[in-house]
Design an enzyme around this catalytic site. Structure first.
Site, PDB file in Angstrom:
ATOM      1  N   GLY A 158       5.942   6.304  -2.568  1.00 17.46           N
ATOM      2  CA  GLY A 158       6.436   5.861  -1.258  1.00 17.46           C
ATOM      3  C   GLY A 158       5.744   4.560  -0.949  1.00 17.46           C
ATOM      4  N   ALA A 208       0.884  -1.154   0.000  1.00 13.38           N
ATOM      5  CA  ALA A 208       0.000   0.000   0.000  1.00 13.38           C
ATOM      6  C   ALA A 208       0.919   1.200   0.000  1.00 13.38           C
ATOM      7  CB  ALA A 208      -0.860  -0.002   1.252  1.00 13.38           C
ATOM      8  N   CYS A 209       0.497   2.313  -0.546  1.00 14.41           N
ATOM      9  CA  CYS A 209       1.505   3.329  -0.828  1.00 14.41           C
ATOM     10  C   CYS A 209       0.940   4.720  -0.955  1.00 14.41           C
ATOM     11  CB  CYS A 209       2.173   3.010  -2.156  1.00 14.41           C
ATOM     12  SG  CYS A 209       2.453   1.290  -2.402  1.00 14.41           S
ATOM     13  N   SER A 210       1.884   5.664  -1.136  1.00 10.50           N
ATOM     14  CA  SER A 210       1.514   7.012  -1.526  1.00 10.50           C
ATOM     15  C   SER A 210       2.021   7.226  -2.941  1.00 10.50           C
ATOM     16  CB  SER A 210       2.185   8.019  -0.603  1.00 10.50           C
ATOM     17  OG  SER A 210       3.585   7.857  -0.626  1.00 10.50           O
TER      18      SER A 210
END
Ligand code: SF4
Ligand code: SF4
Lengths: 382, 501
Positions: free
Chosen positions: A188, A19-21
């Site tokens: 990220g 999961a990320c930005s």
């Protein structure tokens, strides 16, 4: 045979769950700008990552070598480097090679060696094959056959900088403040297992295509098997790699425009298709019938970029976030609106697109200020 | 000759409950119950009972119990009661033993060694009660790519005929003559209601069912029974039957007694004559002959309908399937070891063919390796019992499944395996008018449509649990399967990893 466990994540899992930005920023007027803002924006979403992967893609990066393939290659050993360099000399015309400049950064431990090469393909080398296809095949060869080496990026006038760390740390390490581009994307990462492998960070690249991605693809198994039929071998076993190859297949090999590609990866429901005018129904139905195996199911947001274009969209029921911001000719795409507002507090517009709806920024169709009706009557220019 | 066969079942009648109404006498198609007028008492001869439980369910006072006769021979793992009794039967008749339904032996059922996945934390499961969940499937040949013009929508690619089914479950081929007209009508109406397809089998289509043509697959088999232009015209899909899982390599034999006036009209053969389907199609001795028949049917139907080819799953199914696709089949059907029949030599039914799970996995893998998986839809049949099996089949790579036995169970069948006798007490596998009227097509259609509805609801739950909202994302997605209790070779063929890995 290459030890694929060094290429893959060491757990040999079929895919990395993460999961990320994500953040993307493009000046559709084509002006180049430094990476300062995007680093601040992605750093603002620090808690969406866990320091196990960060990266950037920059377009319009090497005007002095705009027509050469810029290979960024990561090495885990000296042998890997000498083997790749011998391979490059044999398969390409090398114009320039240098180490990618870095600076010591406390958070970055045990980094691999990263070099860049500016390459040309001689007509006799590709032997009738298109130059792009030739390059793709060579990248696959390095990634799957040569030990301790991995190609980060292979497009012209662009590059990918990535590694294990928070994105702002990767930016510091690779001294991104010294570069300029007209289109930047950033990522990220929050993997739920610990690959600790630099090649596994985003963006993923092939030629000048890059993908950053937040999500987990539940349809991964069939997406991958479908792409294998077309000669794509997912060496890294990540969802994102599958997306990158799907895009390459659909846009480059099947010459479909991005709006159509979005309708393949995140198609409308059958019931919604039936409400469209007959000719459009026919198209949308055919796309699903033929490319059903490429439907990306499960939660995701992706930002895809290549020269001149940046596209963002979510899965068809929008299980992961995406916010769009526009300021003049600049288009922002972000996991969170706050990150956009941080670097551009006076946005002209910001909105959340519906599931599966592609948001496209393009040099061919630069964003122009438009008249918007506001409540209470009257128009404003924005 | 005195028979040495012991009765298989014990028939018990509770004298306290029995009111001598003789319902059981009328219901039993095997003459087990009889009324003794002198004593004014209903009695039984258990030796003819086949254990179909018709009398048990219809006895108004629940006076009857049917139990297995324990038959306590001296224990012997090799010479089990079934083996002994088959020899006795052959010693007394000198014939090939016939039987009905599918292989009932203990071969491994791979569905029971495969488990499905679900989402936890890292991606959300989807609630099918609140979110759309898509099961629609299009059967037919797909091109490698789509071509479009610059101007939206501008679709340039023209697809071969596609057939949409709302649930990936269709009714398997069961011929009129083997089963009754009421079964056909129930299947046709249920398929129409559920938006799926039913299959006529090889015995033609009764004209009164033409109105359901849009949901009908018509079969062209080696006997060519009932094949005429109208038959092809009214159908949605035409299926060439090469083989059947219950009896690979064996033809069919509908005894003359079952060829009633209506059957004779539909099959286009004289009343009372045996309907013999040759073992092979005598115009197909090789793959290029198959291509000719496929294209003859495409010509005959003006390229408006997908042409399906059905084979029994045998050792080299993968190579055969590849040939079938290259011969122009738009749909290929694999019928596995457990596929059922109205009548087959028992020795064939019980010993020939391979498990459908293995056949499916190897065919799907092979077609993908050759890059031709998109050129044909893959349908499997043979022993599919519930929506879990369906989901696993889809994940292994099937586009859809056929159900035959499960559909008959919905209509009342209790798997007594007497289909070949034509005396089916449930009025399913018979053309005896007194028996066939036991199946009311209104009720039959309702029961079948209910079954499909239940399975589609369950499939939506399964998909939602995996965080998937369209069936095409499960199709061929073997990462959503794990094996339990399988060895490495089995896992490799199935393309599935061990649970825990
Ligand atoms: S054959 Fe069926 S109906 Fe007849 S006695 Fe046995 S169980 Fe009852
Ligand atoms: S169809 Fe009839 S005869 Fe055949 S197994 Fe079922 S109940 Fe028995």
């Amino acid at each position: 045979m290459k030890d694929l466990s060094k290429v893959n994540n060491p757990y040999g899992d079929d895919k990395v769950i993460d999961a990320c930005s994500i953040f993307g920023m493009m000046d559709t007027a084509g002006r180049r700008f430094p990476g300062k803002d995007i680093v601040r924006a992605i750093a603002n979403m620090h808690i969406r990552g866990n320091g196990l992967g960060g990266g950037f893609a920059v377009y319009g990066l090497y005007p002095q070598y705009a027509d050469q393939y810029a290979f960024h290659i990561m090495y885990l050993s000296r042998e890997g480097k000498s083997e790749v360099e011998a391979f490059i000399k044999q398969r390409f015309r090398l114009l320039h090679a240098e180490e990618v400049p870095t600076q010591p950064t406390p958070a970055i431990v045990n980094p691999p060696l990263v070099w860049r090469y500016f390459l040309e393909v001689e007509p006799q080398q590709c032997d009738g094959q298109s130059q792009d296809n030739y390059v793709v095949d060579r990248v696959m060869e390095v990634n799957t056959k040569i030990e301790d080496a991995f190609v980060f990026s292979s497009g012209k006038d662009m590059a990918v900088f990535k590694g294990v760390g928070y994105p702002e740390e990767i930016a510091e390490y690779f001294r991104l403040e010294q570069y300029e581009g007209y289109l930047w994307t950033a990522h990220g990462r929050f993997p739920t297992n610990t690959p600790g492998w630099w090649g596994g960070a985003h963006p993923f690249n092939i030629l000048d295509w890059t993908v950053v991605h937040n999500g987990e693809i539940s349809s991964y198994g069939i997406n991958r098997r479908y792409l294998e039929q077309f000669g794509y071998h997912c060496a890294m076993h990540t969802d994102t790699e599958v997306i990158a190859y799907a895009i390459d297949l659909l846009m480059r090999r099947h010459s479909l425009p991005i709006e159509i590609v979005a309708k393949i990866l995140a198609p409308s429901f059958w019931s919604a298709i039936e409400r469209r005018p007959p000719a459009e129904q026919e198209l949308l139905r055919t796309l699903r019938q033929v490319y059903g195996s490429l439907l990306l199911n499960g939660p995701f947001t992706i930002i895809i970029a290549h020269h001149g274009e940046m596209i963002g969209f979510t899965d068809r029921i929008r299980l992961r976030p995406l916010t769009v911001g526009v300021k003049g000719p600049v288009l922002y795409l972000s996991s969170e609106e706050s990150a956009i507002r941080l670097v551009c507090p006076d946005l002209d517009r910001a909105w959340i697109p519906t599931g599966g709806e592609p948001i496209v920024g393009s040099l061919e169709r630069p964003l122009v200020p438009q008249e918007v009706e506001v409540a209470g009557g009257g128009n404003i220019r924005c | 000759m005195k028979t040495y066969l012991p009765p298989k079942f014990i028939v018990e009648r509770d004298p306290e409950r029995c009111i001598q109404c003789q319902v059981c006498v009328n219901q039993c198609a095997f003459d087990t119950h009889y009324y003794d007028a002198e004593d004014d008492e209903v009695r039984s001869r258990p030796d003819s009972c086949v254990g179909c439980h018709r009398c048990v369910l219809f006895c108004p006072t629940q006076a009857l119990t049917i139990r297995r006769n324990p038959l306590d021979y001296r224990e012997n793992y090799n010479w089990r009661p079934e083996v002994i009794e088959d020899i006795i039967k052959q010693a007394e008749t000198g014939g090939v033993l016939l039987t009905g339904m599918g292989n009932d032996k203990g071969y491994r059922i791979y569905w029971d060694h495969l488990v499905l996945n679900a989402s936890q934390v890292t991606n959300p499961s989807i609630d099918p009660l609140r979110e759309p969940m898509e099961l629609a499937t299009y059967l037919g040949r797909k091109p490698d790519r789509v071509e479009i013009d610059r101007d939206y929508p501008g679709l340039k690619t023209e697809l071969a005929p596609q057939v949409r089914i709302e649930v990936p479950v269709m009714f398997a081929a069961m011929s009129y003559g083997a089963v009754s007209i009421n079964v056909h009508e129930s299947l046709a109406r249920a398929a129409t209601e559920a938006g799926t397809l039913w299959n006529t089998g090889e015995g033609g289509l009764h004209p009164k069912l033409y109105e359901y043509g849009n949901n009908t697959i018509v079969q062209v088999a080696s006997g060519r029974f009932g094949v005429h232009p109208k038959y092809l015209d009214v159908s949605r899909v035409v299926e060439i039957k090469i083989g059947q899982g219950a009896k690979p390599g064996i033809g069919g034999h509908l005894p003359g007694e079952k060829v009633s006036a209506e059957v004779s009209m539909t099959r286009m053969i004289p009343t009372g004559t045996d309907a013999l389907s040759p073992a092979p199609q005598h115009d197909i001795y090789s793959i290029e002959d198959l291509a000719q028949l496929v294209y003859a049917l495409k010509e005959a139907t003006n390229y408006t309908k997908p042409i399906s080819v059905k084979i029994a799953a045998v050792h080299n199914s993968a190579a055969i399937a590849s040939g079938m696709v290259r011969a122009g089949a738009d749909i290929i059907v694999l019928d596995g070891l457990r596929g059922a029949t109205g009548a087959a030599p028992k020795i064939i039914r019980d010993n020939v063919g391979i498990p459908i799970e293995m056949a499916l996995a190897s065919v799907d893998t092979r077609l993908r390796q050759e890059g031709i998986r998109n050129q044909a839809s893959v349908v499997i049949s043979g022993g599919i019992r519930n929506s879990g099996d369906v989901a696993k089949a889809i994940a292994l790579g099937a586009d859809a499944v056929y159900i035959g036995t499960a559909a008959l169970i919905a209509l009342g069948c209790t798997l007594c395996q007497q289909c070949h006798t034509g005396k089916c007490a449930w009025g399913i596998c018979t053309t005896d008018l007194a028996l066939t009227k036991r199946l009311n097509p209104d009720i039959g259609a309702r029961r079948l449509a209910n079954l499909l509805r239940s399975w589609s609801l369950e499939l939506k739950d399964i998909l939602g649990g995996m965080g998937i909202n369209a069936l095409e994302s499960l199709r061929g997605n073997r990462l959503h399967l794990r094996g339990v209790g399988l060895n490495e070779t089995e896992l490799e063929i199935l393309g599935v990893r061990m649970a825990g890995s």
